[in-house]
Scaffold this active site. Structure first.
Site, PDB file in Angstrom:
ATOM      1  N   ARG A   1       1.325   4.106 -16.363  1.00  6.91           N
ATOM      2  CA  ARG A   1       2.011   5.018 -15.446  1.00  6.91           C
ATOM      3  C   ARG A   1       3.218   4.340 -14.813  1.00  6.91           C
ATOM      4  O   ARG A   1       3.753   3.382 -15.372  1.00  6.91           O
ATOM      5  CB  ARG A   1       1.004   5.539 -14.404  1.00  6.91           C
ATOM      6  CG  ARG A   1      -0.156   6.329 -15.068  1.00  6.91           C
ATOM      7  CD  ARG A   1      -1.066   6.956 -14.048  1.00  6.91           C
ATOM      8  NE  ARG A   1      -0.359   7.937 -13.221  1.00  6.91           N
ATOM      9  CZ  ARG A   1      -0.822   8.441 -12.094  1.00  6.91           C
ATOM     10  NH1 ARG A   1      -2.029   8.061 -11.668  1.00  6.91           N
ATOM     11  NH2 ARG A   1      -0.135   9.300 -11.386  1.00  6.91           N
TER      12      ARG A   1
ATOM     13  N   ARG B   1      -5.242  18.266  -7.314  1.00  2.64           N
ATOM     14  CA  ARG B   1      -4.167  17.341  -7.684  1.00  2.64           C
ATOM     15  C   ARG B   1      -3.790  17.577  -9.147  1.00  2.64           C
ATOM     16  O   ARG B   1      -4.464  18.331  -9.850  1.00  2.64           O
ATOM     17  CB  ARG B   1      -4.623  15.894  -7.497  1.00  2.64           C
ATOM     18  CG  ARG B   1      -4.870  15.501  -6.081  1.00  2.64           C
ATOM     19  CD  ARG B   1      -5.282  14.046  -5.987  1.00  2.64           C
ATOM     20  NE  ARG B   1      -4.137  13.130  -6.041  1.00  2.64           N
ATOM     21  CZ  ARG B   1      -4.276  11.804  -6.011  1.00  2.64           C
ATOM     22  NH1 ARG B   1      -5.449  11.237  -5.948  1.00  2.64           N
ATOM     23  NH2 ARG B   1      -3.202  11.034  -6.049  1.00  2.64           N
TER      24      ARG B   1
ATOM     25  N   PRO C   1      -7.938   7.312  -0.615  1.00  5.19           N
ATOM     26  CA  PRO C   1      -7.094   8.428  -0.186  1.00  5.19           C
ATOM     27  C   PRO C   1      -6.721   9.401  -1.302  1.00  5.19           C
ATOM     28  O   PRO C   1      -6.457   8.994  -2.425  1.00  5.19           O
ATOM     29  CB  PRO C   1      -5.838   7.728   0.349  1.00  5.19           C
ATOM     30  CG  PRO C   1      -5.865   6.358  -0.220  1.00  5.19           C
ATOM     31  CD  PRO C   1      -7.310   6.017  -0.388  1.00  5.19           C
ATOM     32  N   ASN C   2      -6.742  10.654  -0.917  1.00  3.25           N
ATOM     33  CA  ASN C   2      -6.335  11.789  -1.752  1.00  3.25           C
ATOM     34  C   ASN C   2      -7.339  12.159  -2.842  1.00  3.25           C
ATOM     35  O   ASN C   2      -7.194  13.180  -3.496  1.00  3.25           O
ATOM     36  CB  ASN C   2      -4.935  11.569  -2.360  1.00  3.25           C
ATOM     37  CG  ASN C   2      -3.896  11.378  -1.284  1.00  3.25           C
ATOM     38  OD1 ASN C   2      -3.756  12.234  -0.422  1.00  3.25           O
ATOM     39  ND2 ASN C   2      -3.194  10.256  -1.298  1.00  3.25           N
TER      40      ASN C   2
ATOM     41  N   GLU D   1     -13.750  -2.027 -10.198  1.00  3.15           N
ATOM     42  CA  GLU D   1     -12.622  -1.150  -9.852  1.00  3.15           C
ATOM     43  C   GLU D   1     -12.529  -0.051 -10.909  1.00  3.15           C
ATOM     44  O   GLU D   1     -12.557  -0.348 -12.107  1.00  3.15           O
ATOM     45  CB  GLU D   1     -11.336  -1.986  -9.836  1.00  3.15           C
ATOM     46  CG  GLU D   1     -10.095  -1.180  -9.522  1.00  3.15           C
ATOM     47  CD  GLU D   1      -8.834  -2.043  -9.550  1.00  3.15           C
ATOM     48  OE1 GLU D   1      -8.918  -3.263  -9.829  1.00  3.15           O
ATOM     49  OE2 GLU D   1      -7.761  -1.471  -9.302  1.00  3.15           O
TER      50      GLU D   1
ATOM     51  N   HIS E   1     -10.524   3.670 -12.110  1.00  2.00           N
ATOM     52  CA  HIS E   1      -9.435   4.640 -11.948  1.00  2.00           C
ATOM     53  C   HIS E   1      -9.613   5.754 -12.967  1.00  2.00           C
ATOM     54  O   HIS E   1      -9.971   5.498 -14.127  1.00  2.00           O
ATOM     55  CB  HIS E   1      -8.071   3.985 -12.164  1.00  2.00           C
ATOM     56  CG  HIS E   1      -7.763   2.933 -11.152  1.00  2.00           C
ATOM     57  ND1 HIS E   1      -7.319   3.247  -9.883  1.00  2.00           N
ATOM     58  CD2 HIS E   1      -7.869   1.588 -11.206  1.00  2.00           C
ATOM     59  CE1 HIS E   1      -7.150   2.117  -9.198  1.00  2.00           C
ATOM     60  NE2 HIS E   1      -7.478   1.100  -9.973  1.00  2.00           N
TER      61      HIS E   1
ATOM     62  N   ASN F   1     -12.740   3.259  -6.361  1.00  6.96           N
ATOM     63  CA  ASN F   1     -11.427   3.796  -6.726  1.00  6.96           C
ATOM     64  C   ASN F   1     -10.689   3.962  -5.406  1.00  6.96           C
ATOM     65  O   ASN F   1     -10.905   4.943  -4.679  1.00  6.96           O
ATOM     66  CB  ASN F   1     -11.551   5.140  -7.448  1.00  6.96           C
ATOM     67  CG  ASN F   1     -10.183   5.692  -7.828  1.00  6.96           C
ATOM     68  OD1 ASN F   1      -9.143   5.110  -7.490  1.00  6.96           O
ATOM     69  ND2 ASN F   1     -10.171   6.818  -8.521  1.00  6.96           N
TER      70      ASN F   1
ATOM     71  N   ALA G   1      -4.239   4.980  -4.028  1.00 11.13           N
ATOM     72  CA  ALA G   1      -2.983   4.224  -3.878  1.00 11.13           C
ATOM     73  C   ALA G   1      -3.185   2.897  -3.141  1.00 11.13           C
ATOM     74  O   ALA G   1      -2.390   1.971  -3.314  1.00 11.13           O
ATOM     75  CB  ALA G   1      -1.954   5.083  -3.152  1.00 11.13           C
TER      76      ALA G   1
ATOM     77  N   TYR H   1      -5.553  13.820 -13.500  1.00 14.86           N
ATOM     78  CA  TYR H   1      -6.843  13.506 -12.877  1.00 14.86           C
ATOM     79  C   TYR H   1      -7.986  14.429 -13.305  1.00 14.86           C
ATOM     80  O   TYR H   1      -9.114  14.270 -12.836  1.00 14.86           O
ATOM     81  CB  TYR H   1      -6.686  13.553 -11.347  1.00 14.86           C
ATOM     82  CG  TYR H   1      -5.682  12.533 -10.827  1.00 14.86           C
ATOM     83  CD1 TYR H   1      -5.886  11.177 -11.051  1.00 14.86           C
ATOM     84  CD2 TYR H   1      -4.548  12.922 -10.119  1.00 14.86           C
ATOM     85  CE1 TYR H   1      -4.973  10.229 -10.590  1.00 14.86           C
ATOM     86  CE2 TYR H   1      -3.639  11.989  -9.640  1.00 14.86           C
ATOM     87  CZ  TYR H   1      -3.855  10.650  -9.888  1.00 14.86           C
ATOM     88  OH  TYR H   1      -2.956   9.707  -9.430  1.00 14.86           O
TER      89      TYR H   1
HETATM   90  C1  DQA Z   1      -5.872   6.524  -9.086  1.00 20.99           C
HETATM   91  C2  DQA Z   1      -4.517   5.952  -9.486  1.00 20.99           C
HETATM   92  C3  DQA Z   1      -3.678   5.651  -8.253  1.00 20.99           C
HETATM   93  O1  DQA Z   1      -2.415   5.132  -8.638  1.00 20.99           O
HETATM   94  C4  DQA Z   1      -3.459   6.905  -7.444  1.00 20.99           C
HETATM   95  O2  DQA Z   1      -2.753   6.597  -6.255  1.00 20.99           O
HETATM   96  C5  DQA Z   1      -4.700   7.642  -7.153  1.00 20.99           C
HETATM   97  C6  DQA Z   1      -5.727   7.746  -8.184  1.00 20.99           C
HETATM   98  C7  DQA Z   1      -6.703   6.949 -10.303  1.00 20.99           C
HETATM   99  O3  DQA Z   1      -7.892   7.170 -10.144  1.00 20.99           O
HETATM  100  O4  DQA Z   1      -6.168   7.091 -11.400  1.00 20.99           O
HETATM  101  O5  DQA Z   1      -4.855   8.242  -6.095  1.00 20.99           O
HETATM  102  O6  DQA Z   1      -6.601   5.513  -8.399  1.00 20.99           O
END
Ligand code: DQA
Length: 141
Positions: A104, A17, A9-10, A95, A97, A71, A74, A22
């Site tokens: 964070r 963003r 998501p997102n 995984e 990120h 990735n 959240a 990011y």
């Molecule tokens: C994320 C870190 C997560 O906490 C966040 O909700 C994201 C992006 C990252 O790539 O740093 O959406 O996964």
């Protein structure tokens, strides 16, 4: 090796963003770079992004290649459904990120996915995905 690069998501809104966290590239730009690098590394890649937990689960369940780079945004911090799907998936799982989740907010410092993945790469921006691809390319040589 065929690799699925899954984004949650997102992450479809990368580029809009918080760019300090990011970076400034869109997901399409990142994926285009990864596709080119994958080709050089002798890997094939497919990309999938969804804002829906169930769609991520479906995609993990249906994957028939060699490795998944995920990735989950959240969902990483609380989705037991995505964690269970990864646990049951007998592929290599990495995984990734963009940000360093350990540096964070408190709620981001735990990932329920980390215990069911083979490794975690966090904090290197778009390079996090690339480092994962390089690891996978090394595995097949
Ligand atoms: C994320 C870190 C997560 O906490 C966040 O909700 C994201 C992006 C990252 O790539 O740093 O959406 O996964």
């Amino acid at each position: 090796m065929h690799v699925l690069i899954l984004n949650g998501p997102n992450l479809n809104l990368l580029g809009q963003r918080d760019q300090n966290v990011y970076g400034g590239k869109t997901l399409a730009e990142i994926n285009a770079g990864l596709e080119a690098e994958a080709k050089k590394l002798g890997l094939t890649v497919e990309f999938y992004q969804s804002n829906s937990e169930g769609e991520l689960v479906d995609r993990i369940q249906g994957f028939d290649g060699g490795a998944i780079i995920i990735n989950a945004g959240a969902y990483s911090h609380y989705s037991l459904a995505v964690a269970d799907a990864l646990r049951d998936c007998k592929k290599l799982k990495i995984e990734a990120h963009l940000s360093n989740i350990f540096a964070r907010e408190e709620f981001r410092r735990t990932s329920v996915l980390s215990p069911v993945c083979d490794g975690v790469i966090s904090g290197f921006g778009e390079q996090s995905y690339l480092l994962a691809l390089k690891y996978l390319a090394g595995r097949v040589q």
